[in-house]
Write an enzyme that holds these catalytic residues in place. Structure first.
Site, PDB file in Angstrom:
ATOM      1  N   CYS A  50       0.838  -1.204   0.000  1.00 26.52           N
ATOM      2  CA  CYS A  50       0.000   0.000   0.000  1.00 26.52           C
ATOM      3  C   CYS A  50       0.871   1.253   0.000  1.00 26.52           C
ATOM      4  O   CYS A  50       1.833   1.352   0.773  1.00 26.52           O
ATOM      5  CB  CYS A  50      -0.921  -0.001   1.211  1.00 26.52           C
ATOM      6  SG  CYS A  50      -1.999   1.450   1.316  1.00 26.52           S
ATOM      7  N   CYS A  56      -0.265   5.995   7.236  1.00 32.29           N
ATOM      8  CA  CYS A  56      -1.571   5.562   7.728  1.00 32.29           C
ATOM      9  C   CYS A  56      -1.396   4.696   8.979  1.00 32.29           C
ATOM     10  O   CYS A  56      -0.542   3.803   9.019  1.00 32.29           O
ATOM     11  CB  CYS A  56      -2.302   4.770   6.647  1.00 32.29           C
ATOM     12  SG  CYS A  56      -3.879   4.075   7.180  1.00 32.29           S
ATOM     13  N   CYS A 134      -6.711   0.794  -0.483  1.00 31.55           N
ATOM     14  CA  CYS A 134      -6.597   0.066   0.779  1.00 31.55           C
ATOM     15  C   CYS A 134      -6.647  -1.424   0.463  1.00 31.55           C
ATOM     16  O   CYS A 134      -7.721  -1.972   0.203  1.00 31.55           O
ATOM     17  CB  CYS A 134      -7.704   0.445   1.754  1.00 31.55           C
ATOM     18  SG  CYS A 134      -7.517  -0.378   3.363  1.00 31.55           S
ATOM     19  N   GLN A 252     -18.030  -9.703  13.002  1.00 32.19           N
ATOM     20  CA  GLN A 252     -16.635 -10.103  12.826  1.00 32.19           C
ATOM     21  C   GLN A 252     -16.093  -9.465  11.547  1.00 32.19           C
ATOM     22  O   GLN A 252     -16.768  -9.410  10.526  1.00 32.19           O
ATOM     23  CB  GLN A 252     -16.505 -11.620  12.761  1.00 32.19           C
ATOM     24  CG  GLN A 252     -16.848 -12.333  14.054  1.00 32.19           C
ATOM     25  CD  GLN A 252     -15.852 -12.073  15.176  1.00 32.19           C
ATOM     26  OE1 GLN A 252     -14.724 -11.636  14.947  1.00 32.19           O
ATOM     27  NE2 GLN A 252     -16.264 -12.341  16.417  1.00 32.19           N
ATOM     28  N   PHE A 279     -22.221 -12.760  26.009  1.00 26.56           N
ATOM     29  CA  PHE A 279     -21.822 -11.661  25.128  1.00 26.56           C
ATOM     30  C   PHE A 279     -22.102 -12.081  23.682  1.00 26.56           C
ATOM     31  O   PHE A 279     -21.237 -12.011  22.816  1.00 26.56           O
ATOM     32  CB  PHE A 279     -20.344 -11.298  25.309  1.00 26.56           C
ATOM     33  CG  PHE A 279     -19.943 -11.049  26.742  1.00 26.56           C
ATOM     34  CD1 PHE A 279     -20.116  -9.800  27.314  1.00 26.56           C
ATOM     35  CD2 PHE A 279     -19.402 -12.063  27.514  1.00 26.56           C
ATOM     36  CE1 PHE A 279     -19.744  -9.568  28.641  1.00 26.56           C
ATOM     37  CE2 PHE A 279     -19.026 -11.836  28.837  1.00 26.56           C
ATOM     38  CZ  PHE A 279     -19.204 -10.588  29.404  1.00 26.56           C
ATOM     39  N   GLU A 300     -27.041 -11.047  25.830  1.00 29.76           N
ATOM     40  CA  GLU A 300     -26.435  -9.853  25.242  1.00 29.76           C
ATOM     41  C   GLU A 300     -26.979  -8.593  25.905  1.00 29.76           C
ATOM     42  O   GLU A 300     -28.164  -8.503  26.223  1.00 29.76           O
ATOM     43  CB  GLU A 300     -26.709  -9.811  23.737  1.00 29.76           C
ATOM     44  CG  GLU A 300     -26.295  -8.539  23.028  1.00 29.76           C
ATOM     45  CD  GLU A 300     -24.815  -8.210  23.183  1.00 29.76           C
ATOM     46  OE1 GLU A 300     -24.509  -7.010  23.321  1.00 29.76           O
ATOM     47  OE2 GLU A 300     -23.975  -9.142  23.181  1.00 29.76           O
ATOM     48  N   ASP A 346     -17.576 -14.515  24.423  1.00 29.01           N
ATOM     49  CA  ASP A 346     -16.844 -13.684  23.475  1.00 29.01           C
ATOM     50  C   ASP A 346     -16.967 -12.229  23.938  1.00 29.01           C
ATOM     51  O   ASP A 346     -17.694 -11.433  23.344  1.00 29.01           O
ATOM     52  CB  ASP A 346     -17.433 -13.860  22.070  1.00 29.01           C
ATOM     53  CG  ASP A 346     -16.677 -13.065  21.008  1.00 29.01           C
ATOM     54  OD1 ASP A 346     -15.587 -12.551  21.312  1.00 29.01           O
ATOM     55  OD2 ASP A 346     -17.192 -12.951  19.877  1.00 29.01           O
ATOM     56  N   CYS A 372     -10.595 -10.977  21.624  1.00 29.79           N
ATOM     57  CA  CYS A 372      -9.934 -10.033  20.718  1.00 29.79           C
ATOM     58  C   CYS A 372      -8.779  -9.326  21.420  1.00 29.79           C
ATOM     59  O   CYS A 372      -8.226  -8.365  20.878  1.00 29.79           O
ATOM     60  CB  CYS A 372     -10.939  -9.018  20.178  1.00 29.79           C
ATOM     61  SG  CYS A 372     -11.743  -8.030  21.467  1.00 29.79           S
TER      62      CYS A 372
END
Length: 415
Positions: A50, A56, A134, A252, A279, A300, A346, A372
């Site tokens: 890129c 960036c 991108c 996701q 979650f 949730e 999650d 994550c």
């Protein structure tokens, strides 16, 4: 003259590290770091794909070849395990999302001197990098950037003049957050911080939506998203079910990354009859697990996501019970969890300290933890191990290609 030092590994924030502890941005394993800070490329260093790389702030690792990138993703997960002495019995090779597969993006748009810039922030700066390409984003999203700039310029010109600091009338400065998501019907575009001014602005937005066949166009001027254009209800496919997709909902970031996470959960929970999906969001894992016969409690806190999951469940007639509950303030207690054979969780980046404590005190003997953030995951995982679980398998997932952001899915069994 001092001999150059070899870059041995890539640290968690993306810098190359030598044996003596020197750091170098933009390095790859095998590079040579000279005394003056210059790099001599090694065989793992490739030309970044890129033109914006280096300015960036979206990517930090485009200089790595495929092997080095995979090694980085695996090391981020395995190091988190080692740091807490979790004793992972198996760490699989990481899954890496290919270029051009990111289906969700949050960008910034700002006007300056009659121009509109749309892009990501520069690294360690508030300045925006105007994206002209991108290689991470899906092409369907990239192709909208140039037309969207023209639209925002037109809307800025249509906005009423305002009196400036010196009493002169001038066009107001525009600043907005842009959210783009690929859904079943096309591109869902949300603009936050901006409203269509008058008839001219509204017609410009509608013409843009029609011309580019948007799935939906929403705007949020400060009071929540309002739908400007939505020819048919917007949905995302989760398992075999089309689920309503509220504006701004979590999804996701790549489809293949989602499939890697879901595949692990399905494999590890095959034959389990009752699962608490904590979650649960829109039901990414709930619909997959219910599709293979499990009864699922999907919990949730976000009301829009909860209602979307609930309505899709009712239409599909699947064994999912959707519960609206904030698991940070009110986690499922051990006596509630004792009713389930397994738990899947999650959580957001902060992890799930309180909920994990309740799991540790329950009789649940199988936990699938999707994360994550390897750091918060390792803290929570240590509590599970302390409670008698063992970490059977750890699978790293690199959905955010060329970034330092790493995800993982893990299986814990009580001994």
């Amino acid at each position: 003259m001092t001999e150059p030092e070899e870059i041995l590994r890539i640290a968690s924030k993306g810098d190359g590290v030598t044996a003596s502890g020197r750091f170098a941005w933009g390095a790859a394993p095998g590079d040579l770091l000279h005394e003056d800070g210059t790099l001599e490329w090694g065989h793992h260093h490739v030309q970044p794909p890129c033109r914006h790389f280096g300015r960036c702030g979206g990517c930090q690792l485009q200089q790595l070849d495929e092997k080095s990138l995979a090694d980085f993703v695996e090391a981020r997960a395995s190091n988190a395990s080692v740091a807490q002495e979790l004793g992972a019995e198996s760490i699989t090779s990481p899954h890496l999302s290919p270029p051009g597969t990111r289906r969700r993006a949050s960008l910034r748009a700002e006007s300056s001197a009659g121009r509109v810039v749309i892009g990501y922030r520069e690294a360690r700066s508030h300045r925006l990098v105007e994206l002209e390409e991108c290689p991470v984003l899906a092409p369907e999203l990239v192709v909208l950037l140039s037309p969207l700039r023209k639209l925002l310029i037109a809307m800025g010109k249509a906005a009423p003049m305002r009196k400036g600091a010196k009493g002169r009338h001038q066009q107001p400065r525009m600043a907005a957050d842009i959210e783009m998501t690929l859904v079943e019907q096309g591109v869902d575009l949300g603009i936050r911080g901006l409203t269509a001014e008058g008839l001219v602005g509204t017609e410009a937005m509608l013409d843009f939506a029609r011309e580019h066949r948007l799935a939906r166009l929403t705007m949020d001027g400060g009071y929540g998203f309002e739908t400007v254009w939505e020819p048919e209800p917007v949905t995302v496919r989760l398992g075999a079910v089309s689920v309503p997709f509220p504006p701004g909902s979590f999804l996701q970031v790549t489809l293949d990354g989602e499939q890697a996470l879901v595949s692990a959960a399905r494999e590890w929970l095959e034959g389990v009859s009752t699962v608490a999906d904590l979650f649960s969001g829109l039901g990414t894992f709930a619909f997959a697990l219910a599709g293979q016969g499990a009864k699922v409690l999907a919990v949730e806190a976000a009301r829009d996501a909860h209602l979307a999951c609930k309505s899709a469940t009712e239409r599909a007639q699947l064994p999912i019970f959707a519960m609206h509950r904030d698991l940070f303030r009110n986690p499922l207690q051990s006596d509630e969890l004792n009713k389930f054979e397994a738990v899947l969780l999650d959580p957001p980046r902060a992890g799930a300290r309180e909920q994990v404590e309740c799991i540790a005190e329950s009789t649940v003997n199988r936990v699938v933890y999707v994360s994550c953030n390897p750091s918060s995951w390792s803290r929570d995982a240590a509590r599970l191990v302390e409670a008698g679980f063992r970490l059977v398998e750890l699978r790293p997932v690199g959905q955010f290609r060329w970034s330092t952001h790493v995800e993982l899915v893990s299986l814990f069994l009580r001994q």
